[in-house]
Design a protein around this motif. Structure first.
Motif, PDB file in Angstrom:
ATOM      1  N   LEU A 186     -64.073 -33.457  16.620  1.00  0.00           N
ATOM      2  CA  LEU A 186     -64.204 -33.954  15.254  1.00  0.00           C
ATOM      3  C   LEU A 186     -63.913 -32.857  14.232  1.00  0.00           C
ATOM      4  O   LEU A 186     -64.069 -31.669  14.513  1.00  0.00           O
ATOM      5  N   GLY A 187     -63.548 -33.292  13.028  1.00  0.00           N
ATOM      6  CA  GLY A 187     -63.380 -32.354  11.929  1.00  0.00           C
ATOM      7  C   GLY A 187     -64.706 -32.081  11.243  1.00  0.00           C
ATOM      8  O   GLY A 187     -65.773 -32.457  11.733  1.00  0.00           O
ATOM      9  N   HIS A 188     -64.638 -31.442  10.087  1.00  0.00           N
ATOM     10  CA  HIS A 188     -65.851 -31.061   9.361  1.00  0.00           C
ATOM     11  C   HIS A 188     -66.620 -32.311   8.930  1.00  0.00           C
ATOM     12  O   HIS A 188     -66.032 -33.252   8.377  1.00  0.00           O
ATOM     13  N   PRO A 189     -67.936 -32.351   9.161  1.00  0.00           N
ATOM     14  CA  PRO A 189     -68.721 -33.540   8.812  1.00  0.00           C
ATOM     15  C   PRO A 189     -68.749 -33.858   7.323  1.00  0.00           C
ATOM     16  O   PRO A 189     -69.032 -34.992   6.932  1.00  0.00           O
ATOM     17  N   ASP A 190     -68.455 -32.885   6.456  1.00  0.00           N
ATOM     18  CA  ASP A 190     -68.422 -33.140   5.017  1.00  0.00           C
ATOM     19  C   ASP A 190     -67.154 -33.863   4.580  1.00  0.00           C
ATOM     20  O   ASP A 190     -67.078 -34.349   3.450  1.00  0.00           O
ATOM     21  N   GLN A 191     -66.153 -33.912   5.451  1.00  0.00           N
ATOM     22  CA  GLN A 191     -64.856 -34.442   5.054  1.00  0.00           C
ATOM     23  C   GLN A 191     -64.609 -35.811   5.686  1.00  0.00           C
ATOM     24  O   GLN A 191     -64.724 -35.988   6.892  1.00  0.00           O
ATOM     25  N   ASP A 192     -64.228 -36.767   4.838  1.00  0.00           N
ATOM     26  CA  ASP A 192     -64.025 -38.129   5.318  1.00  0.00           C
ATOM     27  C   ASP A 192     -62.836 -38.231   6.265  1.00  0.00           C
ATOM     28  O   ASP A 192     -62.744 -39.166   7.051  1.00  0.00           O
ATOM     29  N   SER A 193     -61.927 -37.275   6.207  1.00  0.00           N
ATOM     30  CA  SER A 193     -60.787 -37.286   7.131  1.00  0.00           C
ATOM     31  C   SER A 193     -61.257 -37.215   8.573  1.00  0.00           C
ATOM     32  O   SER A 193     -60.619 -37.773   9.476  1.00  0.00           O
ATOM     33  N   SER A 194     -62.383 -36.548   8.810  1.00  0.00           N
ATOM     34  CA  SER A 194     -62.932 -36.474  10.163  1.00  0.00           C
ATOM     35  C   SER A 194     -63.363 -37.855  10.646  1.00  0.00           C
ATOM     36  O   SER A 194     -63.086 -38.250  11.783  1.00  0.00           O
ATOM     37  N   ARG A 195     -64.021 -38.587   9.776  1.00  0.00           N
ATOM     38  CA  ARG A 195     -64.467 -39.941  10.129  1.00  0.00           C
ATOM     39  C   ARG A 195     -63.274 -40.851  10.399  1.00  0.00           C
ATOM     40  O   ARG A 195     -63.273 -41.636  11.359  1.00  0.00           O
ATOM     41  N   ARG A 196     -62.240 -40.740   9.568  1.00  0.00           N
ATOM     42  CA  ARG A 196     -61.065 -41.600   9.751  1.00  0.00           C
ATOM     43  C   ARG A 196     -60.361 -41.296  11.066  1.00  0.00           C
ATOM     44  O   ARG A 196     -59.899 -42.212  11.768  1.00  0.00           O
ATOM     45  N   SER A 197     -60.251 -40.008  11.396  1.00  0.00           N
ATOM     46  CA  SER A 197     -59.610 -39.646  12.667  1.00  0.00           C
ATOM     47  C   SER A 197     -60.416 -40.162  13.860  1.00  0.00           C
ATOM     48  O   SER A 197     -59.849 -40.652  14.842  1.00  0.00           O
ATOM     49  N   GLU A 198     -61.727 -40.053  13.775  1.00  0.00           N
ATOM     50  CA  GLU A 198     -62.565 -40.563  14.858  1.00  0.00           C
ATOM     51  C   GLU A 198     -62.410 -42.074  15.014  1.00  0.00           C
ATOM     52  O   GLU A 198     -62.374 -42.599  16.134  1.00  0.00           O
ATOM     53  N   MET A 199     -62.295 -42.769  13.886  1.00  0.00           N
ATOM     54  CA  MET A 199     -62.095 -44.216  13.933  1.00  0.00           C
ATOM     55  C   MET A 199     -60.821 -44.575  14.684  1.00  0.00           C
ATOM     56  O   MET A 199     -60.801 -45.505  15.510  1.00  0.00           O
ATOM     57  N   GLY A 200     -59.737 -43.830  14.406  1.00  0.00           N
ATOM     58  CA  GLY A 200     -58.477 -44.105  15.086  1.00  0.00           C
ATOM     59  C   GLY A 200     -58.566 -43.845  16.579  1.00  0.00           C
ATOM     60  O   GLY A 200     -58.018 -44.600  17.394  1.00  0.00           O
ATOM     61  N   PHE A 201     -59.252 -42.759  16.957  1.00  0.00           N
ATOM     62  CA  PHE A 201     -59.448 -42.410  18.362  1.00  0.00           C
ATOM     63  C   PHE A 201     -60.221 -43.513  19.080  1.00  0.00           C
ATOM     64  O   PHE A 201     -59.814 -44.001  20.157  1.00  0.00           O
ATOM     65  N   ARG A 202     -61.315 -43.936  18.500  1.00  0.00           N
ATOM     66  CA  ARG A 202     -62.148 -44.973  19.124  1.00  0.00           C
ATOM     67  C   ARG A 202     -61.414 -46.313  19.170  1.00  0.00           C
ATOM     68  O   ARG A 202     -61.524 -47.065  20.148  1.00  0.00           O
ATOM     69  N   LYS A 203     -60.679 -46.630  18.127  1.00  0.00           N
ATOM     70  CA  LYS A 203     -59.954 -47.898  18.082  1.00  0.00           C
ATOM     71  C   LYS A 203     -58.923 -47.978  19.206  1.00  0.00           C
ATOM     72  O   LYS A 203     -58.803 -49.003  19.884  1.00  0.00           O
ATOM     73  N   ALA A 204     -58.173 -46.889  19.421  1.00  0.00           N
ATOM     74  CA  ALA A 204     -57.145 -46.890  20.463  1.00  0.00           C
ATOM     75  C   ALA A 204     -57.766 -47.064  21.842  1.00  0.00           C
ATOM     76  O   ALA A 204     -57.284 -47.865  22.665  1.00  0.00           O
ATOM     77  N   LEU A 205     -58.843 -46.340  22.122  1.00  0.00           N
ATOM     78  CA  LEU A 205     -59.505 -46.469  23.418  1.00  0.00           C
ATOM     79  C   LEU A 205     -60.119 -47.855  23.588  1.00  0.00           C
ATOM     80  O   LEU A 205     -60.065 -48.450  24.676  1.00  0.00           O
ATOM     81  N   GLY A 206     -60.686 -48.392  22.504  1.00  0.00           N
ATOM     82  CA  GLY A 206     -61.300 -49.713  22.570  1.00  0.00           C
ATOM     83  C   GLY A 206     -60.289 -50.800  22.861  1.00  0.00           C
ATOM     84  O   GLY A 206     -60.528 -51.694  23.696  1.00  0.00           O
ATOM     85  N   GLU A 207     -59.138 -50.745  22.180  1.00  0.00           N
ATOM     86  CA  GLU A 207     -58.105 -51.755  22.402  1.00  0.00           C
ATOM     87  C   GLU A 207     -57.531 -51.675  23.820  1.00  0.00           C
ATOM     88  O   GLU A 207     -57.099 -52.686  24.378  1.00  0.00           O
ATOM     89  N   ALA A 208     -57.545 -50.468  24.385  1.00  0.00           N
ATOM     90  CA  ALA A 208     -57.059 -50.291  25.757  1.00  0.00           C
ATOM     91  C   ALA A 208     -58.144 -50.611  26.791  1.00  0.00           C
ATOM     92  O   ALA A 208     -57.923 -50.455  27.993  1.00  0.00           O
ATOM     93  N   LYS A 209     -59.324 -51.023  26.250  1.00  0.00           N
ATOM     94  CA  LYS A 209     -60.468 -51.340  27.109  1.00  0.00           C
ATOM     95  C   LYS A 209     -60.866 -50.142  27.983  1.00  0.00           C
ATOM     96  O   LYS A 209     -61.240 -50.292  29.146  1.00  0.00           O
ATOM     97  N   ARG A 210     -60.770 -48.958  27.370  1.00  0.00           N
ATOM     98  CA  ARG A 210     -61.214 -47.732  28.036  1.00  0.00           C
ATOM     99  C   ARG A 210     -62.664 -47.446  27.637  1.00  0.00           C
ATOM    100  O   ARG A 210     -63.010 -47.516  26.457  1.00  0.00           O
ATOM    101  N   GLU A 211     -63.483 -47.107  28.592  1.00  0.00           N
ATOM    102  CA  GLU A 211     -64.852 -46.718  28.286  1.00  0.00           C
ATOM    103  C   GLU A 211     -64.841 -45.377  27.562  1.00  0.00           C
ATOM    104  O   GLU A 211     -64.160 -44.432  27.975  1.00  0.00           O
ATOM    105  N   ILE A 212     -65.576 -45.290  26.454  1.00  0.00           N
ATOM    106  CA  ILE A 212     -65.617 -44.057  25.659  1.00  0.00           C
ATOM    107  C   ILE A 212     -66.742 -43.169  26.172  1.00  0.00           C
ATOM    108  O   ILE A 212     -67.910 -43.551  26.160  1.00  0.00           O
TER     109      ILE A 212
END
Length: 343
Positions: A186-212
């Motif tokens: 993850l990136g710096h917790p103060d920066q929203d870019s970190s949250r957005r990047s994490e969302m993309g990571f989780r979304k890709a794994l979720g759509e592929a039905k991969r356990e996170i």
């Protein structure tokens, strides 16, 4: 030798001094024929405008300021390059002001900066662009500003980066290479870019039905050292990830150092990738696969939007809409640090 003045240009062109001033300041409300006549007189007479005189006359500095509190020097350098390019084209100067997002007196500090320098406008980078007290002070004092990468792209003029989509695309690329154990820093917790990047990571794994695997998601701070620290945690896990995706290139290079210091090979043993495409990503070996963020373009557009707003204000014309948001997409840049997994 006598200096050529606006009065001389006006007399030569047969127009008023006000018209000459409008042409010099590239204002829109001048007829093309008149503009050409004034520009020809400027050229023939060798007129050079006096920036200091103009600043004093208008109570302006003809400078804008870039406010930053970002731990990645490569990020700031590329943004600054684009901003300087726009400033040079528009005959504006640039201050770069380093400040602390967490400072309780940030709003007062920036208010004093504007008062002391007469700076004409501000470019706010993350996370400063989301500091509520600062934004309230700027609005209350009618200070012009542009935000880069804010949480809410519908609140004022801003330039954003589609970090969620970029992270989503990079994660899908790693899965296409056959990686099943993918870690994310993850990136710096103060920066929203970190949250957005994490969302993309989780979304890709979720759509592929991969356990996170939550233990494969480790906190970083957008710094080289935090990349090393996060990699230390990840490489001690069982199973060890086959790919480590860092939320920026500074951390990815830190991961590379840690992996190689343990005698592991990149990309044969572990694939590594990042986001941004700053210069350091090609100054190490292997070169880092990354999702290119067009930082130079983002900086250029941010400065151009701000300067255009200042010109509109000078002309006395009605201001354009204040909710102009421009979102840029990333570009996958495949280099030597990632490799297809054996079947």
């Amino acid at each position: 030798m006598k200096s050529i003045t606006i009065t001389d240009v006006a007399k030569h062109a047969g127009v008023s001094k006000k018209t000459v001033s409008r042409v010099i300041n590239q204002e829109a409300n001048v007829r093309a024929q008149t503009r050409n006549k004034v520009q020809e007189s400027i050229k023939l007479l060798g007129f050079k405008r006096n920036p200091l005189g103009m600043a004093l006359a208008r109570n302006r500095s003809f400078f804008i300021a870039l406010l930053s509190d970002n731990p990645s020097p490569g990020y700031l350098m590329n943004l600054q390059k684009g901003i300087l390019q726009s400033c040079t084209e528009q005959q504006m100067g640039l201050f770069v002001y380093d400040c602390s997002y967490r400072s309780q007196s940030l709003a007062k500090e920036i208010e004093e900066l504007v008062e002391n320098t007469l700076v004409d406008g501000l470019i706010l980078t993350p996370p400063i662009c989301d500091k509520i007290e600062l934004l309230q002070m700027l609005d209350a004092n009618n200070i012009n500003y542009i935000k880069i990468g804010p949480k809410n792209v519908k609140s004022g003029e801003c330039i954003g980066f589609n970090g969620t989509q970029s992270s989503y695309d990079m994660t899908n690329y790693l899965m296409e290479l056959g990686h099943k154990d993918i870690a994310f820093i993850l990136g710096h917790p103060d920066q929203d870019s970190s949250r957005r990047s994490e969302m993309g990571f989780r979304k890709a794994l979720g759509e592929a039905k991969r356990e996170i695997n939550e233990s494969h998601i480790v906190q970083g701070f957008y710094t080289y050292q935090s990349g090393i620290d996060a990699a230390t945690v990840l490489l001690n896990q069982t199973p060890r990830p086959t790919a480590i995706f860092a939320a920026n290139d500074e951390m990815a290079v830190g991961v590379l150092y840690k992996v190689q210091s343990l005698g592991l090979r990149v990309p044969d043993d572990i694939s590594i990738c990042g986001i941004d495409d700053i210069s350091i990503s090609t100054k190490v070996w292997p070169h880092i696969t990354t999702m290119r963020q067009p930082l130079v373009t983002i900086g250029y557009q941010a400065a151009s939007m701000l300067i255009e707003r200042l010109k509109t204000k000078d002309s006395g014309l009605p201001a354009k809409g204040q909710d102009d948001a421009r979102i840029t997409d990333g570009e996958l840049v495949i280099r030597d640090s990632t490799k297809k997994q054996p079947s």
